[in-house]
Design an enzyme around this catalytic site. Structure first.
Site, short mmCIF file in Angstrom:
data_model
loop_
_atom_site.label_atom_id
_atom_site.label_comp_id
_atom_site.label_asym_id
_atom_site.label_seq_id
_atom_site.Cartn_x
_atom_site.Cartn_y
_atom_site.Cartn_z
N SER A 90 -0.74 -61.69 33.26
CA SER A 90 -0.76 -60.71 34.34
C SER A 90 -1.66 -61.19 35.46
O SER A 90 -2.77 -61.68 35.22
CB SER A 90 -1.25 -59.36 33.82
OG SER A 90 -0.36 -58.83 32.88
N LYS A 100 4.18 -53.92 25.41
CA LYS A 100 3.57 -55.10 24.82
C LYS A 100 3.61 -55.06 23.29
O LYS A 100 3.58 -56.10 22.64
CB LYS A 100 2.13 -55.24 25.31
CG LYS A 100 2.03 -55.67 26.77
CD LYS A 100 2.82 -56.95 27.05
CE LYS A 100 2.63 -57.41 28.48
NZ LYS A 100 3.53 -58.56 28.82
N ARG A 119 0.16 -49.96 39.14
CA ARG A 119 1.46 -50.57 38.86
C ARG A 119 2.60 -49.60 39.16
O ARG A 119 2.41 -48.39 39.26
CB ARG A 119 1.55 -50.99 37.39
CG ARG A 119 0.69 -52.20 37.03
CD ARG A 119 0.84 -52.57 35.58
NE ARG A 119 0.03 -53.71 35.22
CZ ARG A 119 0.48 -54.97 35.16
NH1 ARG A 119 1.75 -55.22 35.45
NH2 ARG A 119 -0.31 -55.96 34.81
N HIS A 140 6.30 -65.37 27.29
CA HIS A 140 5.67 -64.46 28.25
C HIS A 140 5.91 -65.05 29.63
O HIS A 140 5.07 -65.76 30.19
CB HIS A 140 4.18 -64.34 27.95
CG HIS A 140 3.51 -63.26 28.72
ND1 HIS A 140 2.17 -63.29 29.04
CD2 HIS A 140 3.98 -62.10 29.24
CE1 HIS A 140 1.85 -62.20 29.71
NE2 HIS A 140 2.94 -61.46 29.86
N LYS A 183 4.02 -63.79 38.11
CA LYS A 183 5.33 -63.86 37.45
C LYS A 183 6.35 -62.97 38.15
O LYS A 183 7.47 -63.38 38.44
CB LYS A 183 5.23 -63.42 35.98
CG LYS A 183 4.47 -64.35 35.07
CD LYS A 183 4.70 -64.04 33.60
CE LYS A 183 4.52 -62.59 33.24
NZ LYS A 183 3.20 -62.06 33.54
N THR A 184 5.97 -61.72 38.39
CA THR A 184 6.91 -60.78 39.01
C THR A 184 7.21 -61.18 40.45
O THR A 184 8.38 -61.23 40.86
CB THR A 184 6.33 -59.35 38.97
OG1 THR A 184 6.13 -58.97 37.61
CG2 THR A 184 7.28 -58.37 39.63
N ARG A 199 -4.70 -52.56 29.19
CA ARG A 199 -4.55 -52.72 27.74
C ARG A 199 -5.90 -52.74 27.03
O ARG A 199 -6.93 -53.04 27.63
CB ARG A 199 -3.80 -54.02 27.43
CG ARG A 199 -2.34 -54.02 27.85
CD ARG A 199 -1.67 -55.34 27.52
NE ARG A 199 -2.18 -56.43 28.34
CZ ARG A 199 -3.02 -57.35 27.94
NH1 ARG A 199 -3.52 -57.29 26.71
NH2 ARG A 199 -3.43 -58.31 28.75
N ASP A 252 9.08 -60.55 32.99
CA ASP A 252 7.92 -60.62 32.10
C ASP A 252 8.16 -61.23 30.72
O ASP A 252 7.32 -61.96 30.23
CB ASP A 252 7.33 -59.22 31.93
CG ASP A 252 5.92 -59.24 31.36
OD1 ASP A 252 5.14 -60.13 31.73
OD2 ASP A 252 5.59 -58.35 30.55
#
Length: 532
Positions: free
Chosen positions: A239, A200, A324, A219, A243-244, A60, A258
């Site tokens: 990130s 996002k 990713r 988030h 989380k995933t 990003r 997410d």
């Protein structure tokens, strides 16, 4: 010229976007992949995955994100965190982008953001790249075919990587721009092929709109117990914090990885897919996520692969550490069918501590949870943002400052109210370093983290002994079945305990310095929970 299943309610022409070449409406995955290959945007990999690279932008660009300063949002945007763009500059940017788009082919996806129909946002995404259409089709929620006949977008995103902004003319920082105009219900993205900007941008929209409806945008990832949506857990984190990985527990039902909302009716996923980091991904540690990398339509972003066999290299980070894969949620066997859960029974705050100071798990009071939520301490991991090549300790309020249009206290207060109303248990989980700081210590063992989380979610931790951490004041379990007790005491994992003490003192000071900005806006119990 329009191609594909045309939205009969509203086409781009009806929105004033005219003069384009072929416009492909709501193509399905095979058609999008066909188009992407024909346009040489990428290639088909093993199992039918789509392999693509994003050029110079592999993460990003948060410094290039702008919110248009209009009277309707002037008093509600957190301007210290969101770069302003004047309405006239946005208008010039929009006009210049449309002029650039004339005669070119574009791909339109009409999608939902939000599994709860009462709170969803209808989003139209217009992309120059066919594979961006595939990506966002995975990541948002797909309407039924008959629903497309009456689809009218609440917001429209136009993503044009081949257009370069002019900072002097368009009021932005560089030739890359992400501009949100709440009044015109438009988001413009230019000069970046990184697909994560699409999702996002939608998250940022929801972060602004939902609090006015009493819905907490989060988030976080989320899951619930099999056959029991009431037993829901949410995992806040930036990130790279897990989380995933941690929400994809085969013993629980995955709601999403997410972005979620917490309404008066419970938890709901904003998305319809997952966007997982693949660096060092293994079939042994994360079999289901690994398996998606060889499934039809999965977007493989910025991974090195063998040019002949197309075998992916999960250890080669020469393109980026932010490699990713993006895939639909139903590629995970234990994924929720409806994206809905109950009110969270457990709230987990994930952090990646590059200092090696924090324990692998700690129990928080509601006030301590609010303190750590507003602090948002973690370490930016390599690749998630441009220029990040090693973990950088940072404070990202609400565990998502780049996506927060409103002041942090607005989200903190809303979360505090919901935790109090529904009696959620709160935990801080460190997936960062142990035995030393980054470069000396090692990453927290994923097996231990999973065991501790399981103990928290199934109630095992309620029966163990806790100690009060001398640096942070929260409670840390002394002994947990299946976990090395030494790991629970970070100081004992360091060869040099004096060095640990120095690091801990430094970290406590950083917490105190950062939190000073929130002191005028928070309640006394949260102030009392402050560190340092």
């Amino acid at each position: 010229m329009t191609i594909g299943r045309v939205n009969l309610a509203q086409k781009l022409d009806d929105q004033g976007i005219t003069g384009l070449g072929n416009v492909h409406y709501n193509l399905t995955e095979p058609a999008l992949m066909e188009a992407a290959v024909a346009r040489q945007e990428g290639k088909i990999g093993q199992g039918g995955a789509f392999l693509v690279t994003t050029g110079a932008f592999t993460g990003r660009s948060p410094k290039d994100k702008h919110v248009v300063r209009t009277p309707s949002v002037e008093d509600t945007i957190w301007w210290e965190n969101n770069a302003a763009m004047e309405p006239e500059a946005f208008d010039r940017l929009y006009d210049d982008m449309l002029a650039h788009m004339k005669g070119r082919d574009y791909f339109v996806q009409d999608l939902y953001a939000g599994a709860d129909a009462q709170h969803r946002l209808d989003v139209r995404v217009v992309t120059e790249l066919a594979w961006h259409g595939l990506f966002i089709r995975h990541l948002l929620r797909r309407p039924a075919r008959e629903e497309l006949e009456s689809f009218a977008p609440d917001f429209t995103i136009i993503n044009c990587p081949s257009f370069k902004a002019d900072p002097a003319r368009h009021g932005c920082r560089s030739d890359t721009v992400i501009a949100l105009n709440f009044d015109r219900k438009l988001i413009l993205i230019a000069n970046t092929e990184y697909a994560g900007e699409n999702k996002k941008s939608v998250f940022t929209l929801l972060n602004y709109l939902l609090p006015e409806k009493g819905v907490m945008p989060m988030h976080c990832s989320a899951n619930h117990a099999v056959g029991n949506p009431v037993d829901t857990a949410v995992f806040f984190g930036l990130s790279g914090t897990g989380k995933t990985t941690l929400s994809a527990d085969p013993a629980r039902v995955l709601i999403g990885d997410d972005e979620h909302g917490w309404s008066d009716r419970g938890t709901f996923n904003f998305e319809g897919g997952c966007y997982a980091k693949t660096i060092s991904l293994s079939a042994e540690a994360e079999p289901e996520i690994y398996a998606t990398t060889k499934k039809f339509g999965t977007v493989i972003e910025n991974m090195v692969f063998d040019p002949e066999t197309l075998e992916l290299d999960f250890e080669d980070a020469s393109l980026t550490q932010n490699m990713r894969c993006a895939y639909p949620l139903d590629y995970i066997s234990n994924a929720s069918k409806d994206g809905l859960g109950g009110h969270p029974k457990n709230v987990i705050l994930l952090t990646c501590d590059a200092y090696g100071v924090l324990p692998p798990i700690a129990r928080l009071t509601p006030a301590q949870a609010m303190y750590h939520f507003l602090s948002g301490f973690t370490s930016k991991t390599p690749g998630t943002e441009r220029g990040v090549v090693e973990p950088i300790p940072t404070f990202s309020t609400c565990f998502g400052a780049p996506f927060m249009p409103r002041r942090p206290e607005a989200y903190g207060k809303l979360l505090q109210e919901k935790i109090a109303k529904h009696g959620a248990s709160c935990w801080l989980v460190n997936t960062g370093w142990t035995g030393g700081a980054y470069g000396t210590g090692k990453r927290m063992p994923i097996k231990a983290t999973r065991a501790l989380l399981t103990a928290a979610l199934d109630g095992t931790l309620e029966g163990v002994q806790f100690r009060k951490d001398p640096n942070c004041g929260f409670e840390v379990p002394v002994d947990v079945p299946g976990v090395d007790a030494k790991l629970l005491d970070p100081r004992s994992t360091w060869a040099d305990t004096a060095a640990y003490d120095a690091q801990a003192k430094k970290l406590v000071g950083m917490f105190a310095d950062n939190f000073a900005q929130y002191v005028p806006f928070i309640d006394a119990d949260v102030k009392a929970a402050a560190i340092g």
